[in-house]
Design an enzyme around this catalytic site. Structure first.
Site, PDB file in Angstrom:
ATOM      1  N   LYS A   1       2.039 -28.038 -14.462  1.00  0.00           N
ATOM      2  CA  LYS A   1       1.807 -29.467 -14.709  1.00  0.00           C
ATOM      3  C   LYS A   1       0.412 -29.872 -14.237  1.00  0.00           C
ATOM      4  O   LYS A   1      -0.330 -30.533 -14.971  1.00  0.00           O
ATOM      5  CB  LYS A   1       2.853 -30.304 -13.960  1.00  0.00           C
ATOM      6  N   ASN A   2       0.064 -29.491 -13.020  1.00  0.00           N
ATOM      7  CA  ASN A   2      -1.192 -29.983 -12.446  1.00  0.00           C
ATOM      8  C   ASN A   2      -2.434 -29.315 -13.026  1.00  0.00           C
ATOM      9  O   ASN A   2      -3.553 -29.706 -12.700  1.00  0.00           O
ATOM     10  CB  ASN A   2      -1.181 -29.843 -10.925  1.00  0.00           C
TER      11      ASN A   2
ATOM     12  N   CYS B   1       1.816 -45.912  -3.908  1.00  0.00           N
ATOM     13  CA  CYS B   1       2.594 -44.786  -4.403  1.00  0.00           C
ATOM     14  C   CYS B   1       3.639 -44.471  -3.360  1.00  0.00           C
ATOM     15  O   CYS B   1       3.431 -44.726  -2.169  1.00  0.00           O
ATOM     16  CB  CYS B   1       1.671 -43.595  -4.610  1.00  0.00           C
TER      17      CYS B   1
ATOM     18  N   ARG C   1      -2.742 -43.157  -1.246  1.00  0.00           N
ATOM     19  CA  ARG C   1      -3.424 -42.385  -2.290  1.00  0.00           C
ATOM     20  C   ARG C   1      -4.597 -43.124  -2.938  1.00  0.00           C
ATOM     21  O   ARG C   1      -4.552 -43.484  -4.115  1.00  0.00           O
ATOM     22  CB  ARG C   1      -2.419 -41.933  -3.348  1.00  0.00           C
TER      23      ARG C   1
ATOM     24  N   ASP D   1       3.014 -29.932  -1.926  1.00  0.00           N
ATOM     25  CA  ASP D   1       4.037 -30.037  -2.969  1.00  0.00           C
ATOM     26  C   ASP D   1       5.222 -29.088  -2.761  1.00  0.00           C
ATOM     27  O   ASP D   1       6.181 -29.123  -3.534  1.00  0.00           O
ATOM     28  CB  ASP D   1       3.413 -29.797  -4.356  1.00  0.00           C
TER      29      ASP D   1
ATOM     30  N   ARG E   1       9.601 -35.464 -14.446  1.00  0.00           N
ATOM     31  CA  ARG E   1       8.138 -35.555 -14.505  1.00  0.00           C
ATOM     32  C   ARG E   1       7.511 -34.189 -14.263  1.00  0.00           C
ATOM     33  O   ARG E   1       6.408 -33.932 -14.732  1.00  0.00           O
ATOM     34  CB  ARG E   1       7.608 -36.519 -13.432  1.00  0.00           C
TER      35      ARG E   1
HETATM   36  C1  UD1 Z   1      -3.008 -33.654  -6.487  1.00  0.00           C
HETATM   37  C2  UD1 Z   1      -1.763 -33.184  -7.176  1.00  0.00           C
HETATM   38  C3  UD1 Z   1      -0.540 -33.439  -6.304  1.00  0.00           C
HETATM   39  C4  UD1 Z   1      -0.748 -32.810  -4.924  1.00  0.00           C
HETATM   40  C5  UD1 Z   1      -2.075 -33.234  -4.321  1.00  0.00           C
HETATM   41  C6  UD1 Z   1      -2.417 -32.508  -3.029  1.00  0.00           C
HETATM   42  C7  UD1 Z   1      -2.289 -33.458  -9.513  1.00  0.00           C
HETATM   43  C8  UD1 Z   1      -2.058 -34.210 -10.780  1.00  0.00           C
HETATM   44  N1  UD1 Z   1      -1.625 -33.895  -8.431  1.00  0.00           N
HETATM   45  O1  UD1 Z   1      -2.891 -35.061  -6.286  1.00  0.00           O
HETATM   46  O2  UD1 Z   1       0.596 -32.858  -6.927  1.00  0.00           O
HETATM   47  O3  UD1 Z   1       0.284 -33.223  -4.061  1.00  0.00           O
HETATM   48  O4  UD1 Z   1      -3.151 -32.976  -5.245  1.00  0.00           O
HETATM   49  O5  UD1 Z   1      -2.424 -31.129  -3.245  1.00  0.00           O
HETATM   50  O6  UD1 Z   1      -3.006 -32.478  -9.487  1.00  0.00           O
HETATM   51  N2  UD1 Z   1      -8.050 -39.050  -1.012  1.00  0.00           N
HETATM   52  C9  UD1 Z   1      -8.926 -40.025  -0.594  1.00  0.00           C
HETATM   53  N3  UD1 Z   1      -9.769 -40.599  -1.511  1.00  0.00           N
HETATM   54  C10 UD1 Z   1      -9.776 -40.219  -2.824  1.00  0.00           C
HETATM   55  C11 UD1 Z   1      -8.879 -39.222  -3.245  1.00  0.00           C
HETATM   56  C12 UD1 Z   1      -8.026 -38.655  -2.316  1.00  0.00           C
HETATM   57  O7  UD1 Z   1      -8.952 -40.390   0.574  1.00  0.00           O
HETATM   58  O8  UD1 Z   1     -10.571 -40.763  -3.591  1.00  0.00           O
HETATM   59  C13 UD1 Z   1      -7.120 -38.419  -0.035  1.00  0.00           C
HETATM   60  C14 UD1 Z   1      -5.638 -38.720  -0.346  1.00  0.00           C
HETATM   61  O9  UD1 Z   1      -5.231 -39.944   0.209  1.00  0.00           O
HETATM   62  C15 UD1 Z   1      -4.956 -37.544   0.298  1.00  0.00           C
HETATM   63  C16 UD1 Z   1      -5.958 -36.399   0.106  1.00  0.00           C
HETATM   64  O10 UD1 Z   1      -7.203 -37.020  -0.181  1.00  0.00           O
HETATM   65  O11 UD1 Z   1      -4.788 -37.758   1.662  1.00  0.00           O
HETATM   66  C17 UD1 Z   1      -5.619 -35.438  -0.989  1.00  0.00           C
HETATM   67  O12 UD1 Z   1      -5.289 -36.137  -2.165  1.00  0.00           O
HETATM   68  P1  UD1 Z   1      -5.665 -35.569  -3.603  1.00  0.00           P
HETATM   69  O13 UD1 Z   1      -5.983 -34.112  -3.522  1.00  0.00           O
HETATM   70  O14 UD1 Z   1      -6.666 -36.458  -4.229  1.00  0.00           O
HETATM   71  O15 UD1 Z   1      -4.299 -35.731  -4.387  1.00  0.00           O
HETATM   72  P2  UD1 Z   1      -4.178 -35.928  -5.955  1.00  0.00           P
HETATM   73  O16 UD1 Z   1      -5.360 -35.313  -6.600  1.00  0.00           O
HETATM   74  O17 UD1 Z   1      -3.826 -37.348  -6.242  1.00  0.00           O
END
Ligand code: UD1
Length: 421
Positions: A22-23, A117, A122, A306, A398
């Site tokens: 999925k990811n 969320c 997030r 995950d 999902r």
């Molecule tokens: C992706 C995965 C999700 C997985 C996560 C962590 C997809 C579609 N989803 O989610 O399944 O659980 O990686 O492996 O690939 N953060 C910030 N600022 C930002 C972005 C992120 O502070 O602009 C922080 C988040 O709050 C969190 C950390 O970074 O604490 C990691 O999040 P992130 O890797 O961005 O998660 P997703 O990409 O949303």
């Protein structure tokens, strides 16, 4: 609303074919927006998040055709709209992945902010800051990210936190930027590497995939390609835990064993024998005692957040004290509270769930507020005495393709019902 009804206590034995990730599928579908020719994608999993992404592409005016084998062809040359609306983004945060591609190729993108969320706040600030550093004008207006740029320019981006979709958005934007972009502290997840492999096959020039420094030389255009998405390591890990938790023997096939290392290390620590082939992994837990594990989630190659909920289920019924520390997301222990209703013994601290394994869980109606938490409740139901009814399973749909069918094939007593509650 649908629910899953599980009669626990069956030992699982057999083989499960793992679907495309999925990811990886979600960013790669978004990446098709960068191409000026059709892109064909294979091994796309049949999941609600994929359907939502395809619906989003459709709303943009992009043509998507799907054949019976779930091979998807996307032709983005028919695009007419540049907005990801709230009604889609709120059901799937990953809609944010169209931001970078739309901006890079069409000079504009309006993407609704995902908002809160169930597993924490997030934020997407790093996506926005990175695009600004590449010369884009980005405003937050009426709940939308509105980004504009005639021509993105290469830049040096140092990400404050490792972010998976943030890295993906910025890599995609950089492919068509003028000059060189360097992304430091980039995510190293296999799904990021898969996206980069696909982009390079489309004519992008990205070096450093799988390391924390990516160097992207901007190109004028990306062309069409034919790409097969990598297998889902989280789905694979979930079925391996299902084998271990039920004292069975389960083989997952069509996987990349090297992507499962941190998960397999914890399954060994739990007492399982792990056998590995070229494209399969088998966990054998027959006649062995399940032992609680200690783990800490962190970006790849460390243990994935995950898989945290699934190992919480394992610890709930394993011998001894288990410690699970979540470092990526706040508020990701909702499943633990539900498992307590099934008789599990957990003590919750801010980022840590400490368990004392119990001899048995008892079936109960449970519900979860996110995808992996729902999967962990299914796992708990597989070992619980009596009937477990897992509600709100749209979360599971999902991210897991036909979970009840795959589990039934290896001996679980599980079925989908219409549940009016
Ligand atoms: C992706 C995965 C999700 C997985 C996560 C962590 C997809 C579609 N989803 O989610 O399944 O659980 O990686 O492996 O690939 N953060 C910030 N600022 C930002 C972005 C992120 O502070 O602009 C922080 C988040 O709050 C969190 C950390 O970074 O604490 C990691 O999040 P992130 O890797 O961005 O998660 P997703 O990409 O949303």
């Amino acid at each position: 609303m649908e629910a899953l009804l599980i009669n626990g206590g069956k030992r699982l034995e057999g083989e499960v074919r793992i679907s495309g990730a999925k990811n990886a599928a979600l960013p790669i579908l978004a990446a098709t927006l960068l191409a000026d020719e059709p892109v064909r994608l294979r091994n796309i999993p049949h999941l609600n998040d994929v359907t939502t992404t395809i619906e989003l592409l459709g709303r943009l005016g992009v043509s998507v055709t799907i054949d019976e084998k779930m091979s998807v062809e996307v032709d983005s040359t028919t695009i007419t709209q540049f907005e990801a609306p709230y009604d889609l983004v709120k059901t799937m945060r990953a809609s944010i992945l169209v931001l970078g591609p739309l901006l890079a190729r069409h000079g504009r993108a309006d993407v609704s902010l995902p908002g809160g969320c169930a597993i924490g706040s997030r934020p997407v600030n790093l996506h926005v800051e990175g695009l600004r550093a590449m010369g884009a004008e980005v405003e937050i207006d009426n709940g939308y990210i509105r980004a504009r740029s005639e021509q993105l320019k290469g830049a040096r981006l140092v990400l404050e936190t490792v972010t998976v979709t943030g890295t993906e958005n910025l890599v995609m934007a950089a492919t068509l930027a003028e000059g060189q972009t360097v992304i430091e502290n980039a995510a190293r997840e296999p799904e990021v590497v898969d996206l980069i492999d696909c982009l390079n096959q489309m004519g992008a020039r990205i070096a450093g995939a799988g390391t924390d420094t990516l160097v992207i030389e901007g190109v004028e255009r990306l062309h069409g390609t034919d790409y097969r998405v990598l297998p889902d390591r989280i789905e694979a890990g979930t079925y391996l835990v299902a084998g271990a938790i039920t004292g069975g023997i389960v083989r997952v096939k069509d996987v990349r064993p090297e992507h499962l290392e941190s998960i397999l290390a914890k399954l060994r620590e739990a007492g399982a024998t792990v056998n590995i082939g070229d494209d399969w992994v088998e966990v054998d837990m027959r006649d062995r005692a399940l032992k609680a594990v200690g783990l800490r989630t962190a970006p790849y190659p460390a243990f994935p957040t995950d898989m945290q909920a699934q190992f919480s289920a394992l610890n709930a019924v394993a011998e001894g004290t288990g410690t699970i520390t979540e470092t990526i997301f706040e508020n990701r222990f909702m499943h633990v509270l539900e498992m307590q209703r099934m008789g599990a013994d957990f003590q919750l601290e801010v980022h840590t769930a400490i368990s004392q394994g119990v001899k048995k869980l008892t079936g109960a109606p449970v519900m979860a507020t996110d995808l992996r938490a729902s999967a962990s409740l299914v796992l708990a139901g597989l070992v619980a005495e009596g009937e477990t009814r897992v509600q709100r399973i749209y979360h599971i749909d999902r991210g897991y393709e036909r979970i009840e069918e795959k589990l039934r094939l290896i001996g679980a007593d599980i079925r989908r019902i219409n549940d009016s509650q």
